[in-house]
Design an enzyme around this catalytic site. Sequence first.
Site, short mmCIF file in Angstrom:
data_model
loop_
_atom_site.label_atom_id
_atom_site.label_comp_id
_atom_site.label_asym_id
_atom_site.label_seq_id
_atom_site.Cartn_x
_atom_site.Cartn_y
_atom_site.Cartn_z
CB ILE A 113 -1.26 -0.16 1.59
CG1 ILE A 113 -2.12 -1.75 0.93
CG2 ILE A 113 -1.60 1.27 1.27
CD1 ILE A 113 -2.95 -0.85 1.92
CD GLU B 106 9.32 -18.99 22.32
OE1 GLU B 106 9.40 -19.51 22.56
OE2 GLU B 106 10.31 -17.51 22.83
C1 LIG Z 1 16.65 -13.65 16.84
C2 LIG Z 1 16.28 -15.33 17.00
C3 LIG Z 1 15.91 -15.67 18.11
C4 LIG Z 1 15.50 -16.51 19.19
N1 LIG Z 1 16.27 -16.49 20.54
C5 LIG Z 1 16.37 -17.69 21.02
C6 LIG Z 1 16.53 -17.86 22.64
O1 LIG Z 1 16.38 -17.09 22.97
N2 LIG Z 1 16.85 -19.62 22.77
C7 LIG Z 1 16.73 -20.61 21.92
O2 LIG Z 1 17.27 -21.41 22.71
N3 LIG Z 1 16.83 -20.12 20.71
C8 LIG Z 1 16.67 -18.86 19.91
N4 LIG Z 1 16.24 -18.88 18.92
C9 LIG Z 1 16.36 -19.74 18.02
C10 LIG Z 1 15.31 -20.55 17.72
O3 LIG Z 1 14.57 -21.04 18.51
C11 LIG Z 1 15.86 -21.66 16.40
O4 LIG Z 1 15.97 -20.77 15.07
C12 LIG Z 1 14.38 -22.37 15.88
O5 LIG Z 1 13.76 -23.04 16.73
C13 LIG Z 1 14.82 -23.12 14.54
O6 LIG Z 1 16.39 -23.82 14.86
P1 LIG Z 1 16.77 -23.84 13.74
O7 LIG Z 1 17.13 -22.26 13.46
O8 LIG Z 1 18.19 -24.78 13.87
O9 LIG Z 1 16.49 -24.75 12.55
P2 LIG Z 1 16.20 -25.81 11.95
O10 LIG Z 1 15.76 -26.95 13.00
O11 LIG Z 1 17.85 -26.28 11.53
O12 LIG Z 1 15.38 -25.67 10.44
C14 LIG Z 1 15.70 -25.68 9.39
C15 LIG Z 1 14.47 -25.83 8.26
O13 LIG Z 1 13.99 -26.78 8.37
C16 LIG Z 1 12.33 -27.47 8.72
N5 LIG Z 1 12.64 -28.25 9.41
C17 LIG Z 1 13.29 -29.35 11.03
N6 LIG Z 1 12.91 -29.92 11.36
C18 LIG Z 1 12.35 -30.40 10.59
C19 LIG Z 1 11.24 -31.42 10.61
N7 LIG Z 1 11.10 -32.69 11.39
N8 LIG Z 1 10.24 -31.17 9.62
C20 LIG Z 1 9.83 -30.06 8.66
N9 LIG Z 1 10.85 -29.42 8.28
C21 LIG Z 1 11.89 -29.49 9.91
C22 LIG Z 1 12.52 -25.71 10.19
O14 LIG Z 1 11.01 -25.53 9.94
C23 LIG Z 1 12.86 -25.32 9.18
O15 LIG Z 1 12.63 -24.78 7.97
C24 LIG Z 1 16.36 -17.00 17.74
C25 LIG Z 1 16.63 -17.79 17.36
C26 LIG Z 1 15.82 -16.44 16.77
C27 LIG Z 1 16.15 -16.57 14.84
#
Ligand SMILES: Cc1cc2nc3c(=O)[nH]c(=O)nc-3n(C[C@H](O)[C@H](O)[C@H](O)COP(=O)(O)OP(=O)(O)OC[C@H]3O[C@@H](n4cnc5c(N)ncnc54)[C@H](O)[C@@H]3O)c2cc1C
Length: 401
Positions: A353, A379
Amino acid sequence: MARLAQTAGLTDVQQEILSTVRDFVDKEIIPVATELEHRDEYPQAIVDGLKELGLFGLMIPEEYGGLGESLLTYALCVEEIARGWMSVSGIINTHFIVAYMLKQHGTQEQKDHFLPRMAAGDIRGAFSMSEPALGSDVSAITSKAVKDGDDYVLNGQKMWLTNGGTSSLVAVLVRSDEGHPEGTAPHKSMTTFLVEKEPGFGEVRPGLTIPGKIDKMGYKGVDTTELIMDGLRVPADRVLGGVTGRGFYQMMDGVEVGRVNVAARGCGVAQRAFELGVRYAQQRHTFGKAIAQHQAIQFKLAEMATKVEAAHAMMVNAARKKDSGERNDLEAGMAKYLASEYCKEVVEDAFRIHGGYGFSKEYEIERLYREAPMLLIGEGTAEIQKMIIGRRLLEEYRFQG
Ligand SMILES: Cc1cc2nc3c(=O)[nH]c(=O)nc-3n(C[C@H](O)[C@H](O)[C@H](O)COP(=O)(O)OP(=O)(O)OC[C@H]3O[C@@H](n4cnc5c(N)ncnc54)[C@H](O)[C@@H]3O)c2cc1C
């Protein structure tokens, strides 16, 4: 906003708290948010204001100096705050999760020691599950605690700690095989440790290093860090709940309320995007009339407002379910999933928009556009929410044939 995202059945106290927070957001957060965010500056004055309002103790029981409010009150406050600036809601969220975990699972000594100072905002919490090699798959955690006399010695690297630098108490989930025979299921051999530290960066306690802030595309202002444990000694009385092997369940309980909170953030950011979009649509003229008078733009506004309403209703439902003492993982998963997806879509529509101006840093929507994606990940990603929702549905609708 007069009409959208209203919540029926609030008490006088809830209404008063919300109107105070809304006022604070309009006067103290919205006018400075974008400038601070562009500078990636920690909003100290805002945090001091939240402390004064008692928001760090909103859900902490009155006996520990908090306001003893419900998850619903908390979520509605978060929605308001995120409408002003999502990063500020991130500053209270990890604090709230750690306080909630202490309240639910802590020993009496741990509650007495931490909760009063957490309620005052003098101790601020962060929580740490993720590691460089894992986020979704918490059961793959490799950081480890080994018993040594009266202490545990922790080693390993953690990733993505929101408030990792500014906090003084981190709830850290590690593997602790002590007392658990070889082959114990991963989720039964994890323990949450309550790690106290100095706020700041570098070696903040012997054996514990917080390197600098991670440079992020959005969600700036709030610090997100790594955490490195190298021979970190933690006394046994800092095992959350006093018993090892329960950490996975404690963290999942914390994350469940955290999901309502992320849904609330999605609602707040979407509301702000709608406010910005509907205002701009009435100011900008093309082809001889305000763009709001073109049906295509009105349809966008209609879709945006419908999404704001739907997400708010699901978030409120999930919070009320938890407040009633019932399990709410299904509702929290649905609310988190839908609110974050809708938030991204509403923000994108508001951006469209704005035409070319949406791409300019002078316009607030540019900040929202960089903030919304974090909600799709934090989360638990959308895929993880759908796994939780799917499993619960199959429990509820088990085929009996
Ligand atoms: C700005 C920010 C703040 C954060 N703060 C915190 C915090 O305070 N404390 C903390 O502990 N963590 C924190 N996190 C981490 C966050 O919880 C994780 O990034 C999130 O849970 C995803 O994990 P990953 O990045 O390892 O992705 P991955 O687990 O590697 O996943 C990568 C992709 O694969 C997909 N995937 C994974 N497993 C499956 C499955 N079984 N089936 C289908 N698809 C799947 C996911 O959906 C995603 O699209 C934070 C992240 C960010 C970006």
